[in-house]
Design a protein around this motif. Sequence first.
Motif, PDB file in Angstrom:
ATOM      1  N   GLY A   1      44.564  36.067  32.674  1.00 58.67           N
ATOM      2  CA  GLY A   1      43.667  36.690  33.636  1.00 58.67           C
ATOM      3  C   GLY A   1      44.216  37.967  34.215  1.00 58.67           C
ATOM      4  O   GLY A   1      45.428  38.112  34.403  1.00 58.67           O
TER       5      GLY A   1
ATOM      6  N   TYR B   1      43.236  40.567  37.559  1.00 57.80           N
ATOM      7  CA  TYR B   1      42.353  40.666  38.710  1.00 57.80           C
ATOM      8  C   TYR B   1      42.737  41.854  39.580  1.00 57.80           C
ATOM      9  O   TYR B   1      43.852  42.370  39.534  1.00 57.80           O
TER      10      TYR B   1
ATOM     11  N   LYS C   1      40.593  47.802  36.136  1.00 59.81           N
ATOM     12  CA  LYS C   1      40.888  46.618  35.305  1.00 59.81           C
ATOM     13  C   LYS C   1      40.330  46.776  33.895  1.00 59.81           C
ATOM     14  O   LYS C   1      41.032  46.536  32.897  1.00 59.81           O
TER      15      LYS C   1
ATOM     16  N   THR D   1      38.889  39.367  33.076  1.00 61.75           N
ATOM     17  CA  THR D   1      39.082  40.235  34.238  1.00 61.75           C
ATOM     18  C   THR D   1      38.135  39.795  35.338  1.00 61.75           C
ATOM     19  O   THR D   1      37.024  39.338  35.070  1.00 61.75           O
ATOM     20  N   SER D   2      38.575  39.945  36.583  1.00 62.11           N
ATOM     21  CA  SER D   2      37.747  39.546  37.711  1.00 62.11           C
ATOM     22  C   SER D   2      38.227  40.256  38.973  1.00 62.11           C
ATOM     23  O   SER D   2      39.382  40.683  39.065  1.00 62.11           O
ATOM     24  N   ARG D   3      37.329  40.354  39.943  1.00 64.58           N
ATOM     25  CA  ARG D   3      37.730  40.880  41.243  1.00 64.58           C
ATOM     26  C   ARG D   3      38.437  39.795  42.066  1.00 64.58           C
ATOM     27  O   ARG D   3      39.126  40.115  43.024  1.00 64.58           O
ATOM     28  N   GLU D   4      38.197  38.533  41.712  1.00 68.41           N
ATOM     29  CA  GLU D   4      38.704  37.419  42.507  1.00 68.41           C
ATOM     30  C   GLU D   4      39.694  36.577  41.709  1.00 68.41           C
ATOM     31  O   GLU D   4      39.415  36.175  40.580  1.00 68.41           O
ATOM     32  N   HIS D   5      40.871  36.281  42.307  1.00 61.56           N
ATOM     33  CA  HIS D   5      41.865  35.407  41.693  1.00 61.56           C
ATOM     34  C   HIS D   5      41.303  34.011  41.499  1.00 61.56           C
ATOM     35  O   HIS D   5      41.583  33.334  40.492  1.00 61.56           O
TER      36      HIS D   5
ATOM     37  N   LEU E   1      39.444  33.302  38.260  1.00 60.28           N
ATOM     38  CA  LEU E   1      40.311  33.113  37.100  1.00 60.28           C
ATOM     39  C   LEU E   1      40.901  31.711  37.092  1.00 60.28           C
ATOM     40  O   LEU E   1      41.039  31.086  36.027  1.00 60.28           O
TER      41      LEU E   1
ATOM     42  N   ASN F   1      47.971  34.949  35.729  1.00 64.31           N
ATOM     43  CA  ASN F   1      47.038  35.932  36.268  1.00 64.31           C
ATOM     44  C   ASN F   1      47.806  37.143  36.783  1.00 64.31           C
ATOM     45  O   ASN F   1      48.673  37.020  37.646  1.00 64.31           O
TER      46      ASN F   1
ATOM     47  N   SER G   1      47.996  40.886  38.547  1.00 64.29           N
ATOM     48  CA  SER G   1      47.306  41.688  39.545  1.00 64.29           C
ATOM     49  C   SER G   1      47.386  43.175  39.206  1.00 64.29           C
ATOM     50  O   SER G   1      48.434  43.660  38.776  1.00 64.29           O
TER      51      SER G   1
END
Length: 1432
Positions: free
Chosen positions: A187, A189, A196, A296-300, A303, A311, A313
Amino acid sequence: MEACISFVVSILSSVAGKAAQYAVDPIARQVSYLFKHESKIQNLRDQLQKLKDARERVQEDVNAAKRQGEEIFSYVDEWLTKVDGKICDEAVAQLDEDEENAKPSCFVWLCPNFSSRYQLSRKAEKEANIIAELLKDKDQFDRVSCRPVLEGIAMRPDKEYEAFESRTGAFVAIMEALKDANLSIIGVYGMGGVGKTTLVKQVARQAKDENLFDEVVMAAVTQSFDIKKIQDLIADELDLKFEKQSDPGRAGELRNRLKKNKKVLVILDDIWVKLDMEALGIPYGGEHQGCKILLTSREHDALSLMGSLNNISIQKLKEKEPWNLFEKKAGNIVRRPDLHPTAIEVAKECAGLPIAIVTVAEAMKNKENLSDWKYVLNELRNPSERNFKGIPAGAYSAIELSYKFLEDVEHQPTFLLCSIMGHDAAIEDLLKFGIGLGLFHGVNTIEETRYKVFALVSNLKRSSLLLDGCTFERFDMHDVVRDVAMSIASRDHHWLARDGEFKELSNEETMRNCELICLEYAKVCELPDHDQLECPNLTFVSLGSEDSSLKISDNFFRGMQKLRVLDFAKILEELYLYSFDRWEVEGHEKPRTNASLVELQHLSHLTTLEVRIPNVQSVPKELFSIKLERYKIMIGTEWWYHMSKTSRGLNLKLNKSIHLDDSGVKTLLRKTEALGLDAVKDVMDMLYDSNTEGFPHLKHLLVRNDSEVKYLINSMELASCKAFPLLETLFLRELNNLEAIFYGQLQAECFGQLRIIEVEHCNMLKNLFSFALARKLGHLQEISVSDCENFTELIVEKREEEIGDDDILEFSQLRSLRLEDLPSFIGLFNSEKRLSSSQQGRVQSIDGSSTATSLFDRKVMFPCLKELWLSYITVEKLWHDQFPVTSFSVEKLTVLTVEGCHNLKNLFTSSMVESFVQLKSLHVSNCYAIEEVITVPAGLLEEERMRKMFVFPGLEQLRIRFMIVEKLWHEQLSVTSFGVQNLTKLEVCECHNLKNIFTSSMVESFVQLKTLSVEECNEIEEIIIVTEGLVEEERTRKMVFPKLDYLELRDLPKLKRFGFGNPIEFPSLTYLHIEQCPVLNIVHSDSISVGTTVENEAGESSILMENLHSDVLKYLFSEKLAFPNLQQLHLGWDDGMKERLHGLRLASDYFCKLKVLGLVRFPQQLAIFPSYLFQLLSLPNLESLQIEGCYFEELVFQSEGVGGEEKPASASMVLSRLTELRLSYLDELMHLWKEKEGFQNLRILHVERCPKLKSNLVPSSVCFRNLMTLRVSGCDGIIKLVTHSTAKSLVQLREMRIGYCGKIEEIIEGSDGDRDEVKVEIIFPKLNLLELCRLSNLESFCSSGNHTFGFPSLATVIVYNCPKMKMFSKGGLNAPMLHEVRPTEWVVGDWIWEGSLNSTIQKLFTERNPMEEMQYSIEDQGNPSISNTQST
């Protein structure tokens, strides 16, 4: 000649020698080169034509493939090159030259050039063989192209990637994780806009370069994710086409495809919630160790929910990185000393987010004023209150600033529109949406607009508000930018774009202001109807719900008066495209300028399609899907009526072969219910194709325009003898070589349901059915045969059939029989065994004697026949003399029409007419041999002759035209025996031997007569003649036509009167037309004495009719002739009109209800309106005056006293009563009326074909304060329709139609004066419809800048064929209800709107006259009246 013979001998010797040398080449073959050269050349030419056709089809496939971006196989290109060499002009010219050289060389054509003939013949055979091989090679082409291997999204170079030092650690960590065999999911994030997606794309390229994976695929998930869309994105990169459509089926196919790769990387970008990998079809972990998933994500947390244990950062840019990036994007301008400090502060406020830094820098790169930089800095320090999850306020403000700094009015709405179109959107879709919304200005064609849209997208990419898509024809947008754009659109333009759950549209005030609704991925269950949803400002609706249960109410769109774009592509199940027919032809090299049928292939949910495709070449491959459940498709032709009776219809006109298999047409044939085939190439192949399975569902079949069809159905070739089991209607037209409909033996199921058969223009057809086959058609209800030159009989007894004398064919359900224009027709039944006799126009009767041909006999029966039409057939009798009429089953006949049967002596005999008890309509015309409709045989006994018979007791309509009859009713039949008591309509025309219509004794029987028309009968003197021998009481008895409503007497040169003696009443008459009856001075007359009574030898007394000629004449309109309910009176002029009208005032009480007066065909000597006609206008309830075909030069009305009248009504008083004036075909009329005259209370004014009307329609002093409808047509003398003063009076006008006036320059003539004076507003408060058509000199509605116009109710404007109309009005206008202009006379067609009526008219002008657009713009520059025109 001897030389020629010697040469032949030498050639044959050479051939013989060569044959001995080459035993494999027989002598016969060599000799054939000499004597069969013509057939070999013709064979070559045939082969060349086949090769041309084949090349054209292959080239069409190649062009279509290129349009789709596919790669053409090399062997196809090589084949085309070879073919071009064979069919080029030089090769054809050489063939023609060689053939010419082989012709005879001496002038008597006895010395053929054998040498050239021999060489040409061999060459032709060789070339034909080569072409045959080329055609064989072509047949091996399964397809001509393949899709190229495309780079995935992740693998394309990213020009925006920056290798920041702060990102090195994250990059290395991701690469190490991908190499770790123990990790299946990794992941990444970080906040929105931090970079990202850019970083993982670079990781993917690096991994591929290091051969870590065989394949790398990437898909954007987004917050409003859709499983199928994610699958489609991955499948495209894997070049996978889903065969199954169910969710588990698609997942299984994707899973199997991914497992084929030993090592594969799947990147899922922008995760928000947990995804079900099983449902998606992505194997990982124990199922597939070689499959890695990078998220990929804005929030941990997102994931973690996906099972990612590693994950990484991504942080903001650090230290000097933000400034370095900002400086690189903004350029050298940031180094200017006066701007540099502020620029540094601006970069800091972008919060280290690349998306914010780049967008602001791009927006500021050309801003040279310090004030602009200060403004931006202030905006960034005071961010919007909008709060998005994962987006800092600074980033929002930075993107919003970039939006504000877009330099023109087209970029901003285009950017907002892009935000609702999803990831990797097509520029073509943006083009369509933008055109629909009217976003693009200054362009005249689709192609020009396309160039502009590409330029706009390019500019937005340079501003970093858009990103590159997967191809140059697509674009993308960063999620953060999209969120900001949708927020701006919602705030400033009331756009509604939602994701996720959305159960219903609200009915709040915000919806009333809403301009756009996009529910692309929202879960919508039901859309409200008109009572729940009012969106008067809505222009755009897009729905993309995957919910198959979505319901759209019939009233859903009623509250959306401004709706311009409707996008249902992702949910659309039904599509109706009748009005559009300009489909783009795929495969052309030139860019597309219109919609293409290829776009229909993308409507995966489509189950119902109704479309018209005029150009066959527009049909692409695989157009029609087996999924279609309901369809009405027209290719190359128009609508066919019987398609409306079914749910699945095809109407095809394919004069050029299309790929029926490839296009999908054949897949639809098997389940088609209505099929029309017009000039279809290889139509028989289509009908006999085994894939159609005998058309098990077909109900209606039309075949026309084919010269090859010999038998419609040939059981020897038909794949299934059970063909057409449900066929109900069969239409055969223009089949020039059709010899028989059916050939061979068919199963009982074939045509077992046939109800209607119509045959037209099939000149080789001799009959419809054999006797045996006709017996199987037990459901047949209608038969029609017309215009078939060789058609001889309806039913034929074949030679192989054994039919006894007592065998009868009964069509038990036949209701209608129509036989028209059959010059060879003999009868309903004939036998091939006696054909030679019948061809001479005679048939053998049962006892073997020869008799005249009769239509009906006992062999073919129609017990339920109701309608019989016989037109231009050669029969001499309708009914056979030897059989009673009951044998013919005419008891149910209701309609009988006989015309053009010149050999027919009579229709009925008195002995048979009683059988026609249900006959309601009888029409007889152009039967010149008929002297009596009903013939009384000479040998009839007196008691039979005088007995009371009931003739046609149910007859309602009788039409006698173009006949030589002297009487309508036989004098030897009792008048009460005629069934006239039910007659409602009687028409008599061009019966020049007829002297009268009725006798006075029979008038009382016409109690139901409603319409009486007598025209062009040269000898008629009276309509009603007094019956001989009447006593005085009968002569004075009143004659009444109680229900007569319509009476027309036209072109009767000898008609003197309507009746004689008896008073006549017409209590129900509302319409009376009298024209060209020059000696009709009276309608009625009587006598002072009733005649002289005399006695004969038997002592019986009677009245001598000649004594009645001493009658006292009465006026045409008198108290003896009553019209108490007459509403319309139409009079044609003749010499006796003045005298005829003299009694009108005395009888005015009898015209108290007259509303319409029509005057027709007044001659040249009457240049002005005659004063004696004025009394007609004085009738108290007259409302409408209609004048047609007269030579009046002006309408001047003068009253005159009549019969000592002391105070005649003034013209103005009389004219003020009229509310309707219709003028037509007044060739000499120059003025409607003078200054002081006029029709002050007119509500309707129609002026047509008055070519000499001068200047204005009416003088400027005329007011039309009550006028509601104005129509002017064909008045070429009018220059300016009405003056501004007259126009101001049109406050009640609702409809204005002006057309075909070749000299008219403007509709409203404006006032002269200073341009700077206060403008005068002219308002048409109730005008709803304005039509301007075919006005070749019209330049504007009003060219004066001194007037503004208000149209508060105008909703429909039609402007077409006005080539010089550059603008609508010069002084400004306001039409708030108007939103479109129709540039065509057809109701179905395109509408156009450019934001205002003036702009729309200008657009129409520039489209017609592109070279004048620049000059027009120059002329209007600086004109404040145009620049300040109020937009509609």
